[in-house]
Design a protein around this motif. Structure first.
Motif, PDB file in Angstrom:
ATOM      1  N   ILE A 104     -24.419 -24.996   7.553  1.00 23.20           N
ATOM      2  CA  ILE A 104     -24.760 -26.289   6.941  1.00 23.20           C
ATOM      3  C   ILE A 104     -24.721 -26.176   5.425  1.00 23.20           C
ATOM      4  O   ILE A 104     -24.157 -27.040   4.723  1.00 23.20           O
ATOM      5  N   ALA A 105     -25.306 -25.099   4.898  1.00 19.75           N
ATOM      6  CA  ALA A 105     -25.303 -24.882   3.441  1.00 19.75           C
ATOM      7  C   ALA A 105     -23.881 -24.695   2.923  1.00 19.75           C
ATOM      8  O   ALA A 105     -23.527 -25.162   1.843  1.00 19.75           O
ATOM      9  N   ARG A 106     -23.065 -24.040   3.711  1.00 15.99           N
ATOM     10  CA  ARG A 106     -21.654 -23.829   3.345  1.00 15.99           C
ATOM     11  C   ARG A 106     -20.948 -25.175   3.193  1.00 15.99           C
ATOM     12  O   ARG A 106     -20.187 -25.390   2.242  1.00 15.99           O
ATOM     13  N   HIS A 107     -21.207 -26.069   4.138  1.00 14.76           N
ATOM     14  CA  HIS A 107     -20.614 -27.401   4.089  1.00 14.76           C
ATOM     15  C   HIS A 107     -21.124 -28.188   2.884  1.00 14.76           C
ATOM     16  O   HIS A 107     -20.344 -28.855   2.171  1.00 14.76           O
ATOM     17  N   GLN A 108     -22.414 -28.106   2.640  1.00  9.66           N
ATOM     18  CA  GLN A 108     -23.020 -28.847   1.523  1.00  9.66           C
ATOM     19  C   GLN A 108     -22.461 -28.401   0.177  1.00  9.66           C
ATOM     20  O   GLN A 108     -22.365 -29.200  -0.764  1.00  9.66           O
ATOM     21  N   GLN A 109     -22.104 -27.127   0.077  1.00  8.16           N
ATOM     22  CA  GLN A 109     -21.557 -26.589  -1.166  1.00  8.16           C
ATOM     23  C   GLN A 109     -20.057 -26.847  -1.315  1.00  8.16           C
ATOM     24  O   GLN A 109     -19.448 -26.454  -2.309  1.00  8.16           O
ATOM     25  N   GLY A 110     -19.472 -27.459  -0.290  1.00  6.26           N
ATOM     26  CA  GLY A 110     -18.045 -27.745  -0.345  1.00  6.26           C
ATOM     27  C   GLY A 110     -17.183 -26.513  -0.145  1.00  6.26           C
ATOM     28  O   GLY A 110     -16.024 -26.485  -0.588  1.00  6.26           O
TER      29      GLY A 110
END
Length: 387
Positions: A104-110
């Motif tokens: 999820i954090a990976r996605h949020q960071q683009g």
């Protein structure tokens, strides 16, 4: 390239972590054993003894470690290119939520660079099972993005890594056999398949999964159960007992006939593979206990595991299974008060009888003639009228 590896135990350090490090990949171990974590984080290296006909001592370098329950795990997942595990099948469900949070954090960071996840466990399609647990902790709207950017790569792993006490008292020192095999499904990677020493991508993974499960795992388990039944403490001593060796080889030949018919394996090459496995069991440099290899008998008597799955194959292809039945009866006779599942198994048999208990565990109908045969062998063993 960076990798996050869950599991800093003997298999993690001596097998997967070593192969990654040998390739030049920076490996961060994630584990709950703070003593081991602190030692790796302080030293950034550890010794591995590779034992066999030509034994060597090697130093694994370029490693560090974090606690797998810390928030650091999420941060690392946003950065790494590869996640691997060697934690045991039951622990995958425990670490799945943390991996999901990292995704999820990976996605949020683009973050758009590919991430591949490989569960290196002794279960069939372990990464696919791990993926299911991870997806339970992900919001629905992320599923498509995850499938596009993250590869969930199933694998088959094979290396004997017994518990070993360091002669120098070094808690990081680990001993492994010379032989190792790490087969991965090349069709499941996202992005370029990384070139890793000792990792072999194939397009027919299940053939290799079952070859290992039906040979190494089946033979190892039966050696352990027959050895423990005969009060033999080590795998080496058990396989050197000619009575046990004949049954173990016979069981692997029976499961081998299933593989030959199912995957068109070359019979001569597969029989040579069986002999190689037997030689590995008797490696004098590996001191592995029958109690350790036999642990968790309930799991090993499951429909998809090392005893029942090859047995079902012998029924499917109508080949003999005499020695496999003996091995299964020996597993049902496994009485080890230090093993929670062995205690549970004994209680289940006492409560329901061996036929119903076996049927419940294996999924094989209680009225199947095979169940009666297993009961007869089990009873003979109980009455000490067997080997």
């Amino acid at each position: 390239m960076q990798a996050l590896h869950f599991g800093a135990g003997n298999i993690g350090r001596g097998f997967i972590g070593k192969l990654l490090s040998d390739t030049g990949i920076h490996v961060t171990f994630a584990d709950v054993n703070q003593q081991i974590i602190d030692a790796i984080a302080e030293r950034h290296e550890y010794p591995v003894n590779v034992v066999g006909e030509q034994s060597t001592s090697e130093i694994v370098k370029n490693v560090d470690a974090i606690n797998s329950t810390s928030t650091e795990v999420i941060e690392y997942i946003t950065k790494v290119d590869l996640i691997t595990t060697a934690v045991g099948p039951q622990i995958l469900t425990r670490i799945a939520p943390a991996v999901a949070q990292g995704i999820i954090a990976r996605h949020q960071q683009g973050q758009t660079k590919p991430l591949n996840i490989i569960a290196c466990e002794n279960i069939v399609r372990g990464t696919s099972q791990f993926k299911q647990e991870i997806f339970k902790a992900l919001p629905q709207h992320l599923h498509q993005w995850v499938n596009s950017h993250i590869g969930f790569v199933d694998s088959a792993v094979d290396r004997i890594v017994p518990p070993a006490t360091s002669k120098t008292g070094d808690i990081l020192e680990v001993t492994v056999e010379t032989f190792s095999e790490w087969i991965v499904d090349e069709t499941q990677f996202v992005g370029t398949i990384p070139s890793i020493n000792g990792m072999q991508p194939v397009d027919n993974l299940m053939a290799f999964v079952e070859r290992k499960l039906f040979t190494l795992n089946t033979g190892h388990a039966i050696t352990a159960y027959l050895g423990f039944y005969n009060n033999i403490s080590t795998i080496r001593d058990a396989i050197l007992d000619e009575r046990i060796r004949l049954i173990v080889r016979g069981a692997m030949e029976e499961s081998g006939l299933v593989l030959i018919k199912r995957y068109d394996f070359d019979e001569q090459k597969h029989m040579a593979y069986i002999e190689k496995i037997l030689t590995r069991f008797e490696n004098p440099y590996l001191h592995d206990d029958t109690a350790r290899v036999g642990r968790q008998p309930i799991r090993k008597l499951g429909a998809g595991d090392r005893l029942i799955k090859p047995l079902l194959g012998t029924v499917e292809y109508q080949v003999k299974n005499t020695n496999l039945l003996i091995g299964i009866a020996a597993a049902l006779n496994y009485r080890n008060n230090d093993d929670e599942q062995a205690v549970e198994l004994a209680e289940l048999i006492l409560e329901k009888g061996v036929k119903q208990a076996f049927s419940d565990l294996s999924g094989i109908d209680v009225n199947n003639p095979i169940v009666k045969q297993i009961e007869e062998i089990y009873t003979a063993m109980q009455n000490h009228q067997f080997i």
